[in-house]
Design a protein around this motif. Structure first.
Motif, mmCIF file in Angstrom:
data_model
loop_
_atom_site.group_PDB
_atom_site.id
_atom_site.type_symbol
_atom_site.label_atom_id
_atom_site.label_comp_id
_atom_site.label_asym_id
_atom_site.label_seq_id
_atom_site.Cartn_x
_atom_site.Cartn_y
_atom_site.Cartn_z
ATOM 1 N N LEU A 1 0.824 -1.208 0.000
ATOM 2 C CA LEU A 1 0.000 0.000 0.000
ATOM 3 C C LEU A 1 0.854 1.252 0.000
ATOM 4 O O LEU A 1 0.535 2.227 -0.683
ATOM 5 C CB LEU A 1 -0.947 0.000 1.200
ATOM 6 N N VAL A 2 1.949 1.233 0.751
ATOM 7 C CA VAL A 2 2.845 2.383 0.798
ATOM 8 C C VAL A 2 3.493 2.591 -0.566
ATOM 9 O O VAL A 2 3.572 3.721 -1.065
ATOM 10 C CB VAL A 2 3.916 2.199 1.900
ATOM 11 N N LEU A 3 3.950 1.512 -1.183
ATOM 12 C CA LEU A 3 4.574 1.617 -2.496
ATOM 13 C C LEU A 3 3.575 2.129 -3.533
ATOM 14 O O LEU A 3 3.905 3.005 -4.338
ATOM 15 C CB LEU A 3 5.154 0.270 -2.928
ATOM 16 N N ASN A 4 2.362 1.613 -3.519
ATOM 17 C CA ASN A 4 1.339 2.104 -4.449
ATOM 18 C C ASN A 4 1.079 3.589 -4.253
ATOM 19 O O ASN A 4 0.920 4.336 -5.212
ATOM 20 C CB ASN A 4 0.040 1.326 -4.286
ATOM 21 N N TYR A 5 1.044 4.034 -3.001
ATOM 22 C CA TYR A 5 0.813 5.445 -2.701
ATOM 23 C C TYR A 5 1.947 6.306 -3.260
ATOM 24 O O TYR A 5 1.699 7.315 -3.917
ATOM 25 C CB TYR A 5 0.673 5.644 -1.189
ATOM 26 N N VAL A 6 3.180 5.900 -3.008
ATOM 27 C CA VAL A 6 4.338 6.674 -3.472
ATOM 28 C C VAL A 6 4.373 6.734 -4.996
ATOM 29 O O VAL A 6 4.588 7.804 -5.583
ATOM 30 C CB VAL A 6 5.644 6.082 -2.903
ATOM 31 N N LEU A 7 4.154 5.606 -5.654
ATOM 32 C CA LEU A 7 4.195 5.584 -7.109
ATOM 33 C C LEU A 7 3.060 6.401 -7.721
ATOM 34 O O LEU A 7 3.252 7.101 -8.716
ATOM 35 C CB LEU A 7 4.149 4.140 -7.619
ATOM 36 N N ASN A 8 1.881 6.346 -7.122
ATOM 37 C CA ASN A 8 0.757 7.131 -7.616
ATOM 38 C C ASN A 8 0.994 8.624 -7.428
ATOM 39 O O ASN A 8 0.685 9.428 -8.316
ATOM 40 C CB ASN A 8 -0.543 6.711 -6.931
ATOM 41 N N GLU A 9 1.542 9.005 -6.294
ATOM 42 C CA GLU A 9 1.813 10.420 -6.043
ATOM 43 C C GLU A 9 2.871 10.960 -6.993
ATOM 44 O O GLU A 9 2.768 12.091 -7.468
ATOM 45 C CB GLU A 9 2.255 10.641 -4.584
ATOM 46 N N SER A 10 3.875 10.159 -7.294
ATOM 47 C CA SER A 10 4.910 10.623 -8.217
ATOM 48 C C SER A 10 4.350 10.754 -9.637
ATOM 49 O O SER A 10 4.682 11.697 -10.359
ATOM 50 C CB SER A 10 6.127 9.706 -8.178
ATOM 51 N N ALA A 11 3.484 9.845 -10.051
ATOM 52 C CA ALA A 11 2.855 9.951 -11.370
ATOM 53 C C ALA A 11 1.922 11.161 -11.428
ATOM 54 O O ALA A 11 1.877 11.863 -12.442
ATOM 55 C CB ALA A 11 2.089 8.674 -11.693
ATOM 56 N N THR B 1 5.494 10.228 -22.248
ATOM 57 C CA THR B 1 5.908 9.000 -21.570
ATOM 58 C C THR B 1 6.827 9.360 -20.424
ATOM 59 O O THR B 1 7.819 10.078 -20.598
ATOM 60 C CB THR B 1 6.642 8.053 -22.540
ATOM 61 N N TRP B 2 6.455 8.875 -19.250
ATOM 62 C CA TRP B 2 7.291 9.059 -18.070
ATOM 63 C C TRP B 2 7.826 7.695 -17.691
ATOM 64 O O TRP B 2 7.071 6.720 -17.618
ATOM 65 C CB TRP B 2 6.471 9.678 -16.935
ATOM 66 N N GLN B 3 9.116 7.614 -17.435
ATOM 67 C CA GLN B 3 9.755 6.322 -17.182
ATOM 68 C C GLN B 3 9.445 5.743 -15.802
ATOM 69 O O GLN B 3 9.832 4.634 -15.500
ATOM 70 C CB GLN B 3 11.270 6.431 -17.377
ATOM 71 N N GLY B 4 8.760 6.461 -14.974
ATOM 72 C CA GLY B 4 8.392 5.942 -13.661
ATOM 73 C C GLY B 4 9.561 5.989 -12.700
ATOM 74 O O GLY B 4 10.603 6.578 -12.975
ATOM 75 N N VAL B 5 9.396 5.375 -11.559
ATOM 76 C CA VAL B 5 10.459 5.305 -10.563
ATOM 77 C C VAL B 5 11.378 4.163 -10.986
ATOM 78 O O VAL B 5 10.965 3.004 -11.035
ATOM 79 C CB VAL B 5 9.882 5.076 -9.150
ATOM 80 N N ALA C 1 2.293 13.899 -9.754
ATOM 81 C CA ALA C 1 3.152 15.077 -9.816
ATOM 82 C C ALA C 1 3.624 15.334 -11.247
ATOM 83 O O ALA C 1 3.657 16.483 -11.701
ATOM 84 C CB ALA C 1 4.350 14.905 -8.886
ATOM 85 N N TYR C 2 3.964 14.278 -11.976
ATOM 86 C CA TYR C 2 4.367 14.429 -13.376
ATOM 87 C C TYR C 2 3.205 14.978 -14.205
ATOM 88 O O TYR C 2 3.371 15.895 -15.006
ATOM 89 C CB TYR C 2 4.834 13.093 -13.953
ATOM 90 N N GLN C 3 2.029 14.427 -13.999
ATOM 91 C CA GLN C 3 0.841 14.886 -14.724
ATOM 92 C C GLN C 3 0.571 16.358 -14.440
ATOM 93 O O GLN C 3 0.280 17.135 -15.353
ATOM 94 C CB GLN C 3 -0.359 14.040 -14.326
ATOM 95 N N GLN C 4 0.670 16.763 -13.181
ATOM 96 C CA GLN C 4 0.439 18.158 -12.816
ATOM 97 C C GLN C 4 1.505 19.075 -13.403
ATOM 98 O O GLN C 4 1.223 20.211 -13.767
ATOM 99 C CB GLN C 4 0.377 18.306 -11.308
ATOM 100 N N ALA C 5 2.741 18.575 -13.517
ATOM 101 C CA ALA C 5 3.807 19.375 -14.112
ATOM 102 C C ALA C 5 3.530 19.648 -15.585
ATOM 103 O O ALA C 5 3.762 20.758 -16.074
ATOM 104 C CB ALA C 5 5.148 18.664 -13.947
ATOM 105 N N VAL C 6 3.002 18.657 -16.286
ATOM 106 C CA VAL C 6 2.680 18.846 -17.703
ATOM 107 C C VAL C 6 1.536 19.834 -17.865
ATOM 108 O O VAL C 6 1.601 20.760 -18.679
ATOM 109 C CB VAL C 6 2.340 17.499 -18.378
ATOM 110 N N THR C 7 0.482 19.670 -17.082
ATOM 111 C CA THR C 7 -0.682 20.547 -17.239
ATOM 112 C C THR C 7 -0.455 21.945 -16.653
ATOM 113 O O THR C 7 -1.168 22.868 -17.027
ATOM 114 C CB THR C 7 -1.941 19.926 -16.619
#
Length: 96
Positions: A3-13, A32-36, A15-21
Motif C-alpha cells: 500500500l505504501v509503495l502504491n501510494y508513493v508511485l501514484n503520487e509521483s505519477a 511517456t514518463w519512465q516511472g520510478v 506530480a508528473y501529470q500536474q507538471a505537464v498541465t
C-alpha cells in the motif's frame, strides 16, 4: 508495504501529470514518463485539451522479488500465537 509503495508511485505519477498541465493547461498529445527507476514500468499519459488518462506504471519484477514474504503470524500458521491459543472449555451439561 504494498500500500505504501502504491501510494508513493501514484503520487509521483500525479506530480508528473500536474507538471505537464501546469505549463500548458490545454495540453494535447502523449507523454511517456519512465516511472520510478527499477520499481515501476513506464507510464504513458495521453492529454486531450488538458484532460489526462494514463496507462502503464505496473510494478517491475524486482518489486516482487524484494517484497517481504508474509509472516506466519499473519496467516495464523502452526507456530503463531493465535494457533497456540486455546479457548477455555465450557463445563459439560447434562440433560435432565
Amino acid at each position: 508495504m504494498p500500500l505504501v509503495l502504491n501510494y508513493v508511485l501514484n503520487e509521483s505519477a500525479s506530480a508528473y501529470q500536474q507538471a505537464v498541465t501546469s505549463t500548458d493547461t490545454h495540453a494535447n498529445g502523449t507523454h511517456t514518463w519512465q516511472g520510478v527507476s527499477r520499481l515501476q514500468n513506464a507510464i504513458i499519459f495521453t492529454f486531450d485539451h488538458g484532460n489526462a488518462t494514463r496507462t502503464g506504471g505496473s510494478w517491475t519484477v524486482l518489486v516482487y522479488v524484494l517484497r517481504p514474504a508474509p509472516s506466519r503470524a499473519a496467516d495464523c500458521g502452526d507456530s503463531s500465537p493465535c494457533a497456540r491459543a486455546t479457548l477455555p472449555r465450557l463445563p459439560a451439561t447434562t440433560e435432565p
